[in-house]
Design a protein around this motif. Structure first.
Motif, PDB file in Angstrom:
ATOM      1  N   VAL A  79      -9.304  -5.376  -3.328  1.00  0.00           N
ATOM      2  CA  VAL A  79      -8.765  -4.523  -3.951  1.00  0.00           C
ATOM      3  C   VAL A  79      -8.212  -4.735  -5.111  1.00  0.00           C
ATOM      4  O   VAL A  79      -7.406  -6.314  -4.899  1.00  0.00           O
ATOM      5  CB  VAL A  79      -8.079  -3.742  -2.546  1.00  0.00           C
ATOM      6  N   ASP A 135      -3.445  -0.149  -7.690  1.00  0.00           N
ATOM      7  CA  ASP A 135      -4.075   0.712  -8.844  1.00  0.00           C
ATOM      8  C   ASP A 135      -5.438   1.334  -8.262  1.00  0.00           C
ATOM      9  O   ASP A 135      -5.704   2.353  -8.774  1.00  0.00           O
ATOM     10  CB  ASP A 135      -3.990   1.284 -10.259  1.00  0.00           C
ATOM     11  N   GLU A 136      -5.608   0.818  -7.058  1.00  0.00           N
ATOM     12  CA  GLU A 136      -7.355   1.131  -6.751  1.00  0.00           C
ATOM     13  C   GLU A 136      -7.257   1.386  -5.597  1.00  0.00           C
ATOM     14  O   GLU A 136      -5.951   0.620  -4.555  1.00  0.00           O
ATOM     15  CB  GLU A 136      -7.883  -0.227  -6.744  1.00  0.00           C
ATOM     16  N   THR A 137      -8.013   1.989  -4.947  1.00  0.00           N
ATOM     17  CA  THR A 137      -7.997   2.972  -3.110  1.00  0.00           C
ATOM     18  C   THR A 137      -8.522   1.774  -2.075  1.00  0.00           C
ATOM     19  O   THR A 137      -9.229   0.774  -2.487  1.00  0.00           O
ATOM     20  CB  THR A 137      -8.963   4.531  -3.437  1.00  0.00           C
ATOM     21  N   LEU A 159       0.997  -1.404  -0.184  1.00  0.00           N
ATOM     22  CA  LEU A 159      -0.071  -0.308   0.109  1.00  0.00           C
ATOM     23  C   LEU A 159       0.648   1.526  -0.188  1.00  0.00           C
ATOM     24  O   LEU A 159       1.941   1.304   0.635  1.00  0.00           O
ATOM     25  CB  LEU A 159      -0.729  -0.343   0.956  1.00  0.00           C
ATOM     26  N   LYS A 160       0.232   2.372  -0.455  1.00  0.00           N
ATOM     27  CA  LYS A 160       1.384   4.244  -0.478  1.00  0.00           C
ATOM     28  C   LYS A 160       0.138   4.970  -0.416  1.00  0.00           C
ATOM     29  O   LYS A 160      -0.715   4.840  -0.440  1.00  0.00           O
ATOM     30  CB  LYS A 160       1.211   3.596  -2.114  1.00  0.00           C
ATOM     31  N   TYR A 161       1.074   5.715   0.587  1.00  0.00           N
ATOM     32  CA  TYR A 161      -0.258   6.600   0.794  1.00  0.00           C
ATOM     33  C   TYR A 161       0.737   7.866   1.556  1.00  0.00           C
ATOM     34  O   TYR A 161       1.737   7.715   1.711  1.00  0.00           O
ATOM     35  CB  TYR A 161      -1.160   6.139   2.525  1.00  0.00           C
ATOM     36  N   VAL A 209      -3.819   3.604  -1.773  1.00  0.00           N
ATOM     37  CA  VAL A 209      -3.955   2.641  -3.342  1.00  0.00           C
ATOM     38  C   VAL A 209      -3.335   1.401  -2.603  1.00  0.00           C
ATOM     39  O   VAL A 209      -1.527   1.611  -2.582  1.00  0.00           O
ATOM     40  CB  VAL A 209      -3.499   3.914  -3.840  1.00  0.00           C
ATOM     41  N   CYS A 210      -3.127   1.049  -3.429  1.00  0.00           N
ATOM     42  CA  CYS A 210      -2.818  -0.496  -3.574  1.00  0.00           C
ATOM     43  C   CYS A 210      -1.904  -0.892  -4.518  1.00  0.00           C
ATOM     44  O   CYS A 210      -2.469  -0.469  -6.089  1.00  0.00           O
ATOM     45  CB  CYS A 210      -3.896  -2.339  -3.733  1.00  0.00           C
ATOM     46  N   VAL A 211      -0.951  -1.003  -4.728  1.00  0.00           N
ATOM     47  CA  VAL A 211       0.764  -0.659  -5.954  1.00  0.00           C
ATOM     48  C   VAL A 211       0.927  -2.105  -6.133  1.00  0.00           C
ATOM     49  O   VAL A 211       1.138  -1.714  -7.282  1.00  0.00           O
ATOM     50  CB  VAL A 211       1.119   0.279  -5.228  1.00  0.00           C
ATOM     51  N   MET A 235      -3.090  11.851  -0.203  1.00  0.00           N
ATOM     52  CA  MET A 235      -3.997  11.289  -0.613  1.00  0.00           C
ATOM     53  C   MET A 235      -5.716  11.328  -0.374  1.00  0.00           C
ATOM     54  O   MET A 235      -5.705  11.534   1.227  1.00  0.00           O
ATOM     55  CB  MET A 235      -3.710   9.596  -1.282  1.00  0.00           C
TER      56      MET A 235
END
Length: 361
Positions: free
Chosen positions: A327, A330-332, A279-281, A289-291, A285
Motif C-alpha cells: 500500500v 493516501d491509499e486504502t 493507518l487512519k480509520y 487508509v495509509c497516511v 470510511m
C-alpha cells in the motif's frame, strides 16, 4: 528594423529566471547613461559649492608665485624636468579630492542600477565589432537615431535652463571683468551654483525618464517566445541535476506532509523499528487508509511522532512488512489485509474504551 519587428512581436512571454541570469552573466543589464551623468553632475556641484573658493585660491597662489618668481627658475637641462614635476604635483594634489569624489559618484551610479557583476563577454573580440557593414547598421539603427535625438533634446533643454538661470545676472558679467580677483571668485561661485542647480533639475527629469525607458527596453529585449519557453523547460527538465533536485524537493515535501498526518492516525503498526505504517480509520470510511509509511530512520521518526501525540503503536512485524510493500500513502489497504488490520484497530479501540486513551489524548 522591419526584420526585427515580427520577432519582437512574437515575444509574448516574460523572461525566465535562467534567461535573466544568463543576460547578467554576459554583462547585459538595464543601465541608463543619463543616471551616471546625473551623479557626476551632482558630484561636480558638491565639489564646486564646497571647494571652489579654496581650490581657486590655492591655484591662484601657485600661479602668482610662479609668475612673480619666473626669473628665478632654471629652464635648462634637468632643472626643467624638476620644475614641471613640482608644478604637476602641486596641481594634482589640489585636484585629487575632486577626482576621488567623481570616481565614487561614477561607481555609485552603476551600483544603484544593478548589482555588481564581473563579465568578460563584452570585451571578447568579435568580427561583428570590426565589420564595416555591421558598424553601418549600428550607426543608422533605430537605437542610434533615438540616442542622437535624445542628445540634441538634452543639449537644448539644459542650455535653455542654464540660460534662464544666468539671464538675470547678465549685467554682473560685465562688472566681473574689472572687479577684485577675490570678489570675482565669490561672484563666480554664486553664479556657478545657479547654473549647476538649473542643470540638475533638468538632468534629473531626463535621467528618470531615460532610466524607465532603458529598463522597459531591456525587459522587452529579454522577453521570450512561447517556443523559447518550451525549449528552455525541456532543456531544464532533461538536465539530470535539475531532475534530481526536483525529485529531492518532491520527496521532502511528501515526507513533510506525511509526518504532518501522523498525529491524526488511528494506529501505527511497526516491525518494531525497521518498518512503520500509520493507518487512519473512522466510521465514515470504507476501509482504513495509509497516511504515512517508512523504513529504518523514517520509521523511527513516524513512531516517535506517534508516541509524541499519543497515537497507539502496535508491534506486528508480518503485518507491518506486508502493508509497507502493498500500500502507498493516501491509499486504502488491500482487501487481503482487511481482517488482520480490523483485528488491530478493534484491539486499539477496546484499549481506548477500557484504559481511557481518548482522555489521555
Amino acid at each position: 528594423m522591419s526584420d526585427e519587428a515580427p520577432e519582437q512581436s512574437s515575444k509574448t512571454e516574460d523572461p525566465s529566471h535562467k534567461k535573466l541570469e544568463d543576460a547578467h552573466k554576459k554583462g547585459d543589464v538595464a543601465k541608463s547613461q543619463e543616471v551616471t551623468t546625473w551623479f557626476m553632475l551632482l558630484g561636480s556641484a558638491v565639489i564646486f559649492a564646497m571647494m571652489a573658493p579654496g581650490t581657486s585660491a590655492a591655484l591662484m597662489l601657485e600661479m602668482r608665485d610662479l609668475i612673480a618668481n619666473a626669473d628665478r627658475f632654471e629652464v635648462g637641462g634637468p632643472a626643467l624636468g624638476t620644475f614641471f614635476n613640482g608644478l604637476a604635483i602641486s596641481v594634482f594634489s589640489i585636484a585629487l579630492v575632486p577626482l576621488l569624489v567623481l570616481s565614487v559618484c561614477a561607481v555609485a551610479a552603476n551600483l544603484l542600477q544593478h548589482r555588481p557583476l564581473l563579465s568578460i563577454d563584452p570585451i571578447i573580440p568579435r568580427l561583428s565589432k570590426i565589420s564595416p557593414l555591421q558598424g553601418a547598421k549600428r550607426l543608422f539603427s533605430g537605437e542610434a537615431i533615438v540616442n542622437f535625438v535624445k542628445g540634441l533634446i538634452k543639449i537644448v533643454v539644459v542650455a535653455a535652463a542654464v540660460l534662464y538661470a544666468i539671464w538675470p545676472e547678465r549685467d554682473r558679467l560685465d562688472t566681473m571683468m574689472t572687479a577684485d580677483p577675490m570678489l570675482i571668485l565669490a561672484d563666480f561661485q554664486a553664479l556657478g551654483i545657479k547654473i549647476f542647480l538649473a542643470a540638475l533639475v533638468v538632468v534629473t527629469l531626463i535621467a528618470g525618464a531615460d532610466l524607465l525607458y532603458q529598463r522597459n527596453k531591456w525587459w522587452k529585449k529579454q522577453m521570450m517566445t512561447l517556443q523559447e519557453t518550451r525549449d528552455e523547460y525541456k532543456q531544464m527538465e532533461g538536465d539530470p541535476k535539475v531532475k534530481g533536485r526536483i525529485r529531492q524537493l518532491r520527496q521532502e515535501r511528501a515526507r513533510q506532509r506525511m509526518m504532518a498526518a501522523v498525529p491524526d492516525a488511528t494506529v501505527v503498526i511497526t516491525n518494531p523499528t525497521h518498518f512503520a505504517v500509520a493507518l487512519k480509520y473512522d466510521q465514515t470510511m470504507r476501509a482504513p487508509v495509509c497516511v504515512a509509511k517508512g523504513v529504518d530512520a523514517v520509521a523511527l521518526r513516524i513512531r516517535a511522532r506517534a508516541e509524541e501525540h499519543a497515537v497507539p503503536v502496535v508491534e506486528n512485524p508480518p503485518l507491518a512488512r506486508a502493508l509497507f510493500k502493498s500500500v502507498d500513502v493516501d491509499e486504502t489497504i488491500p482487501a487481503e489485509h482487511f481482517k488482520a488490520v480490523a483485528q488491530v484497530i478493534g484491539y486499539v479501540m477496546r484499549l481506548e474504551r477500557h484504559a481511557g486513551w481518548k482522555a489521555e489524548r
